[in-house]
Enzyme design. Structure first.
Site, PDB file in Angstrom:
ATOM      1  CG  ASN A   9      -1.742   1.206   1.392  1.00 23.58           C
ATOM      2  OD1 ASN A   9      -1.828   2.021   0.472  1.00 23.58           O
ATOM      3  ND2 ASN A   9      -2.373   1.361   2.544  1.00 23.58           N
ATOM      4  CD1 TRP A  10       3.591   1.012  -2.764  1.00 24.95           C
ATOM      5  CD2 TRP A  10       3.644   2.100  -4.716  1.00 24.95           C
ATOM      6  NE1 TRP A  10       4.346   0.258  -3.638  1.00 24.95           N
ATOM      7  CE2 TRP A  10       4.395   0.911  -4.850  1.00 24.95           C
ATOM      8  CE3 TRP A  10       3.531   2.935  -5.825  1.00 24.95           C
ATOM      9  CZ2 TRP A  10       5.037   0.544  -6.041  1.00 24.95           C
ATOM     10  CZ3 TRP A  10       4.162   2.575  -7.012  1.00 24.95           C
ATOM     11  CH2 TRP A  10       4.916   1.399  -7.114  1.00 24.95           C
ATOM     12  CE  LYS A  11      -0.164   3.318   4.698  1.00 20.93           C
ATOM     13  NZ  LYS A  11      -0.070   3.472   6.133  1.00 20.93           N
ATOM     14  CG  HIS A  93      -5.717   1.552   5.329  1.00 23.03           C
ATOM     15  ND1 HIS A  93      -5.306   2.528   6.216  1.00 23.03           N
ATOM     16  CD2 HIS A  93      -4.658   0.730   5.149  1.00 23.03           C
ATOM     17  CE1 HIS A  93      -4.032   2.290   6.552  1.00 23.03           C
ATOM     18  NE2 HIS A  93      -3.627   1.202   5.914  1.00 23.03           N
ATOM     19  CD  GLU A  95      -3.038   5.339   6.885  1.00 22.32           C
ATOM     20  OE1 GLU A  95      -3.014   5.406   5.646  1.00 22.32           O
ATOM     21  OE2 GLU A  95      -2.095   4.876   7.568  1.00 22.32           O
ATOM     22  CD  GLU A 163      -3.306  -2.916   7.471  1.00 18.42           C
ATOM     23  OE1 GLU A 163      -2.192  -3.126   6.995  1.00 18.42           O
ATOM     24  OE2 GLU A 163      -3.972  -1.899   7.234  1.00 18.42           O
ATOM     25  N   GLY A 169       2.600   2.023  10.792  1.00 13.62           N
ATOM     26  CA  GLY A 169       3.508   3.150  10.613  1.00 13.62           C
ATOM     27  C   GLY A 169       4.186   3.612  11.887  1.00 13.62           C
ATOM     28  CB  SER A 208       5.562  -1.823  11.968  1.00 12.67           C
ATOM     29  OG  SER A 208       5.071  -0.510  12.159  1.00 12.67           O
ATOM     30  N   GLY A 229       2.914  -1.251   4.324  1.00 13.48           N
ATOM     31  CA  GLY A 229       2.914   0.182   4.028  1.00 13.48           C
ATOM     32  C   GLY A 229       4.322   0.662   3.731  1.00 13.48           C
ATOM     33  N   GLY A 230       4.961   1.249   4.726  1.00 15.11           N
ATOM     34  CA  GLY A 230       6.265   1.887   4.543  1.00 15.11           C
ATOM     35  C   GLY A 230       7.289   1.026   3.811  1.00 15.11           C
TER      36      GLY A 230
END
Ligand code: PEP
Length: 248
Positions: A9-11, A93, A95, A163, A169, A208, A229-230
């Site tokens: 997930n590049w957001k 998600h 977010e 998640e 993150g 993470s 993610g990251g």
């Protein structure tokens, strides 16, 4: 036997050039045995799909709208995503739940619309730190999955992503045992409604995940891969995570 999946997930990150470079690097890697999915910023999605047409990468969106068409400024439909070659979409998600006030009812409705249009929805659920510390993890997750469990018809191919919000993150990861406990519980909730579907339900862990903890997490029997993610923005890290998901 569930096939492992690793989704990136590049957001809201990167640009046209960095996205293309990332996809090129992933295309030349050995990802056999793992479903690898990339969810880039929407504006780059069609271009990246065309760029990667020769490879085995799958592409998805980070969200999808409930409606098929109409006066819904800024939104994108499941049919539009299919039209450009996307095969999946993330829904719910944390977010989106936090910054766009998406309810579990809306998330379930989006899931049904996406699945009916032929996309594979990746439905995210997870508790906050306060909820975990108050011993309410299962209760929270139950509220989040309840609208899905009401009617599993047509949802055979969905993917669930556990998640924990406190691990997204933050650099804090649930221990492999903590994650396994929740995954097993989630699967049992689905099993109570549809045993066959529960056995084939792919449940990803997200929060993470990095090369140093991926193998331990993915070795758990109810963890079928990760939503990343990251670390999905760093080629070497993402590929190390994909390698950790490969069946032995
Ligand atoms: C996510 O946002 O879905 C996620 C898992 O992020 P990170 O890997 O950066 O914690």
């Amino acid at each position: 036997m569930r096939k492992p999946m690793v989704a990136g997930n590049w957001k809201l990150n990167g640009n046209r050039a960095s996205s293309a470079a990332l996809v090129d690097a992933l295309m030349s890697a050995d990802i056999a045995g793992v479903d690898v999915l990339i969810c880039p910023p929407l504006v780059y999605l069609a271009e990246l799909i065309a760029r990667a047409s020769a490879g085995g990468l799958g592409f998805g969106s980070q969200d999808v709208d409930l409606h098929a068409e109409g006066a819904f400024t800024g939104e994108i439909s499941a049919a539009m995503l299919r039209d450009v070659g996307a095969t999946a979409c993330i829904v719910g998600h944390s977010e989106r739940r936090q910054y766009h006030a998406e309810s579990s009812r809306l998330v379930a409705d989006k899931t049904r619309v996406a699945a009916a249009a032929g996309l594979q929805p990746i439905v995210c659920v997870g508790e906050t730190l306060e909820e975990r510390e108050a011993g309410r993890t299962e209760w929270v997750l139950q509220q989040q999955i309840a609208p899905l469990l009401e009617d599993l018809g047509g949802l055979d191919g969905i993917v669930l992503a556990y998640e924990p919000v406190w691990a997204i993150g933050t650099g804090k990861t649930a221990s492999a045992a903590q994650a396994q406990e929740v995954h097993a519980w989630l699967r049992s909730e689905f099993r109570a409604v549809n045993a066959k579907m529960a056995d084939s339900l792919v449940i990803l862990y997200g929060g993470s995940v990095k090369p140093s903890n991926a193998a331990d997490i993915f070795a758990q029997r109810d963890i079928d891969g990760g939503l990343i993610g990251g670390a999905s923005l760093v080629v070497a890290d993402f590929l190390a995570i994909v390698a950790a998901a490969k069946p032995l």
